[in-house]
Enzyme design. Structure first.
Site, PDB file in Angstrom:
ATOM      1  CG  HIS A   1      46.732  53.872  36.181  1.00 29.61           C
ATOM      2  ND1 HIS A   1      47.096  53.973  34.805  1.00 29.61           N
ATOM      3  CD2 HIS A   1      45.919  52.790  36.204  1.00 29.61           C
ATOM      4  CE1 HIS A   1      46.544  53.025  34.022  1.00 29.61           C
ATOM      5  NE2 HIS A   1      45.947  52.286  34.605  1.00 29.61           N
TER       6      HIS A   1
ATOM      7  CG  HIS B   1      43.088  55.787  33.998  1.00 31.77           C
ATOM      8  ND1 HIS B   1      43.418  55.013  35.069  1.00 31.77           N
ATOM      9  CD2 HIS B   1      42.765  54.829  33.224  1.00 31.77           C
ATOM     10  CE1 HIS B   1      43.211  53.873  35.177  1.00 31.77           C
ATOM     11  NE2 HIS B   1      42.593  53.466  33.853  1.00 31.77           N
TER      12      HIS B   1
ATOM     13  CB  CYS C   1      37.907  38.644  29.622  1.00 31.42           C
ATOM     14  SG  CYS C   1      39.125  39.483  30.569  1.00 31.42           S
TER      15      CYS C   1
ATOM     16  CB  CYS D   1      38.177  42.545  28.429  1.00 35.12           C
ATOM     17  SG  CYS D   1      39.781  42.133  28.183  1.00 35.12           S
TER      18      CYS D   1
ATOM     19  CB  CYS E   1      42.214  37.486  28.758  1.00 31.09           C
ATOM     20  SG  CYS E   1      42.041  39.410  28.499  1.00 31.09           S
TER      21      CYS E   1
ATOM     22  CG  HIS F   1      42.445  41.947  32.203  1.00 28.53           C
ATOM     23  ND1 HIS F   1      41.774  42.236  30.883  1.00 28.53           N
ATOM     24  CD2 HIS F   1      42.518  43.035  32.766  1.00 28.53           C
ATOM     25  CE1 HIS F   1      41.382  43.474  30.872  1.00 28.53           C
ATOM     26  NE2 HIS F   1      41.771  43.996  31.924  1.00 28.53           N
TER      27      HIS F   1
ATOM     28  CE  LYS G   1      46.867  49.093  30.194  1.00 27.29           C
ATOM     29  NZ  LYS G   1      45.736  48.345  30.342  1.00 27.29           N
TER      30      LYS G   1
ATOM     31  CE  LYS H   1      45.532  49.430  42.814  1.00 29.12           C
ATOM     32  NZ  LYS H   1      45.512  50.453  43.254  1.00 29.12           N
TER      33      LYS H   1
END
Ligand code: MSP
Length: 505
Positions: A17, A20, A125, A128, A142, A145, A294, A297
């Site tokens: 995405h 990246h 997690c 992560c 977390c 996430h 952020k 996804k």
């Protein structure tokens, strides 16, 4: 001089995405700039394939993990191409050469006595791929996430990170620019100073990964496996060559802020333990935020970088991403702002200036550029060269681009003030008109070379439109390097009008 730059290697549990793409294109701008300065550059990117989350996705799809990663890795290979990043090597952690190197690397640490066996009891997690302490959680979840970590209890091999605390602090004290920007240096240093705990370097009960050489029932912890890519790649990127000596002493890592501890704390300690030099520098950038969130996804609001590239082209995406958000900080972006910047800045400030300049040369001088110095702002070009390269040395991609844009706007102001169309009315002004057109051509030529790392597709077109050699060496960002040219024609728009796509968020 060598310049070796890496991006993080990306997890293959999903597809690329914009976040990246951001790291990859930023790295490419830096590498291209250093190459323009005549440095011996090496640019590495790739995929991190041994994560448990990758294994789980494959399991859920009912296919073998290797088949899954082979398929999805192809999507990741396209990422550098889509943003026009000229990489030297694409590493995959499932490469046999990498796996062998990881085994050698951890064996060295084991032989040096910094690995011991113990039981890990605690939280993990999977998002992560990291062990978590209670105090890192928010409402038991977390924060990154938004998921409850798993409780695990397993026999593991531990890395004696605690033994490296003093050496790491000494390293940070000796090298105040080891981590940049400064606030990230402080963040990493205070994490070290607060006390380091040993961590599991292996995982049990999972078949997916690089087997621990002295206990093949266990696999190397995915973060250790992944970090080693930066070094392993140099041993096999060019068949028959070992590039470690040439590039390792010059390595710089570009990472997002989410993975600071792994790179700024664990990685240097692992390198010291295995007997390698620590990296030259780590630059930590912020997040691109979409409506303050952020773009990722898991939040379900991905804007697809590849789609933006299809509409606006890779140059526009590179420009927008580095111009809109101060590199190093977090910043909000919207799809609408791509369109705005495309039209207003690329289209008007730059594209129109090229069209007008070439059209005037064609119309008033029959397509000829004569060497006629006198009206150009030579000092501004000299300043441009110095300011842009010093900012890029400090990874300030946004500041460097601001300087270039100020220069481009200066050229626009020069046209408005000098009014070549008025000069063209009187034969008596012929010499002055030559000087104005030469100054414009020379300024645009210098701007094109300065912009080349950001706009690698468009800038050669500018040089060609002005009848100038296709040479982007940085030494060309200097005044009065424009050569005589003939047959210059009015250039078609460099950034043609496009339909704005519907906001993807
Ligand atoms: N596999 C690990 C890295 C191992 S490196 C030895 C990993 N992969 S990841 O696929 O999650 O990619 C993380 C990186 O992608 C971030 O560090 C950052 O460089 C980039 N980005 C992902 N989302 C981002 C934004 N929204 N904004 C900016 N960059 C972000 O972590």
């Amino acid at each position: 001089m060598s310049f070796y730059l890496t991006t993080p290697i990306y997890y293959v549990n999903s597809t690329p995405h914009i976040g990246h793409a951001y790291t990859t294109l930023a790295a490419d701008i830096l590498v291209r700039h250093h190459a323009q300065r005549g440095e011996d550059t090496f640019f590495l990117t790739g995929t991190d394939e041994h994560a448990s989350k990758v294994y789980r996705v494959a399991e859920a799809e009912g296919i073998d993990a290797k088949t899954y990663v082979d398929r999805i890795a192809e999507k990741w290979r396209e990422l550098p191409e889509r943003v026009d990043a000229e990489i030297d090597f694409f590493i995959r952690t499932t490469d046999e050469e990498h796996k062998r190197f990881v085994q050698e690397f951890v064996q060295r640490i084991y032989d040096n006595g910094d690995i011991y066996e113990d039981t890990y009891t605690g939280l993990y997690c999977v998002g992560c791929e990291a062990f978590k302490n209670e105090d890192e959680l928010v409402d038991g979840k977390c924060p990154e996430h938004d998921t409850v970590p798993e409780w695990i209890e397993e026999k593991n091999y531990f890395f004696r990170l605690s033994a490296y605390q003093e050496r790491l602090l000494a390293l940070y004290d000796e090298r105040p620019s080891f981590v940049q920007p400064d606030f990230r240096y402080n963040e990493a240093r205070s994490f070290i100073a607060s006390g380091l705990q040993d961590f599991s370097l292996s995982r049990a009960g999972q078949p997916w990964g690089v087997p621990i050489p002295w206990d093949p029932e266990q696999v190397v912890y995915v973060w250790v496996d992944a970090l080693i890519n930066y070094l392993s790649a140099l041993t096999y990127a060019r068949p028959g060559e070992d590039l470690r000596e040439r590039y390792w002493p010059h390595v710089r890592h570009l990472i997002g802020k989410d993975i600071l501890r792994f790179h700024c704390v664990f990685w240097p300690a692992l390198l010291l333990a295995a007997g390698y030099e620590v990296p030259q520098q780590i630059f930590v950038h912020g997040y691109l935020l979409l409506d303050e969130r952020k773009i990722s996804k898991s939040r379900g609001n991905v804007i697809d970088a590849l789609d933006l590239v299809d509409v606006y082209g890779s140059d526009a995406l590179r420009y927008w991403a580095t111009r809109s958000v101060q590199f190093g900080q977090d910043g909000s972006v919207s799809v609408d702002s791509v369109h705005e910047r495309y039209e207003r800045e690329l289209g008007n400030d730059l594209g129109n200036l090229v069209s007008r300049t070439t059209a005037m040369i064609a119309k008033y001088r029959d397509g000829a550029i004569q060497i006629a110095p006198g009206r150009g702002d030579d000092a501004a070009i000299e300043r441009l060269a110095a300011e842009v390269s010093s900012r890029l040395d400090a990874f300030d991609l946004t500041g460097a681009l601001d300087q270039i844009w100020e220069f481009v706007r200066g050229l626009n102001k020069f046209v408005t003030d000098a009014k070549p169309w008025e000069l063209a009315k009187e034969e008596a002004n012929a010499a002055e008109l030559d000087q104005v057109l030469y100054a414009l051509a020379d300024g645009l030529r210098a701007a094109a070379i300065a912009l080349n790392a950001y706009l690698p597709q468009t800038t050669p077109q500018i040089l060609r439109a002005l009848g100038q050699p296709d040479d982007v060496a940085w030494s060309g960002v200097a005044p009065r390097r424009t050569v005589e040219a003939y047959g210059v024609e009015a250039s078609p728009p460099l950034f043609p009008r496009v339909e704005a796509p519907a906001a993807a968020a």
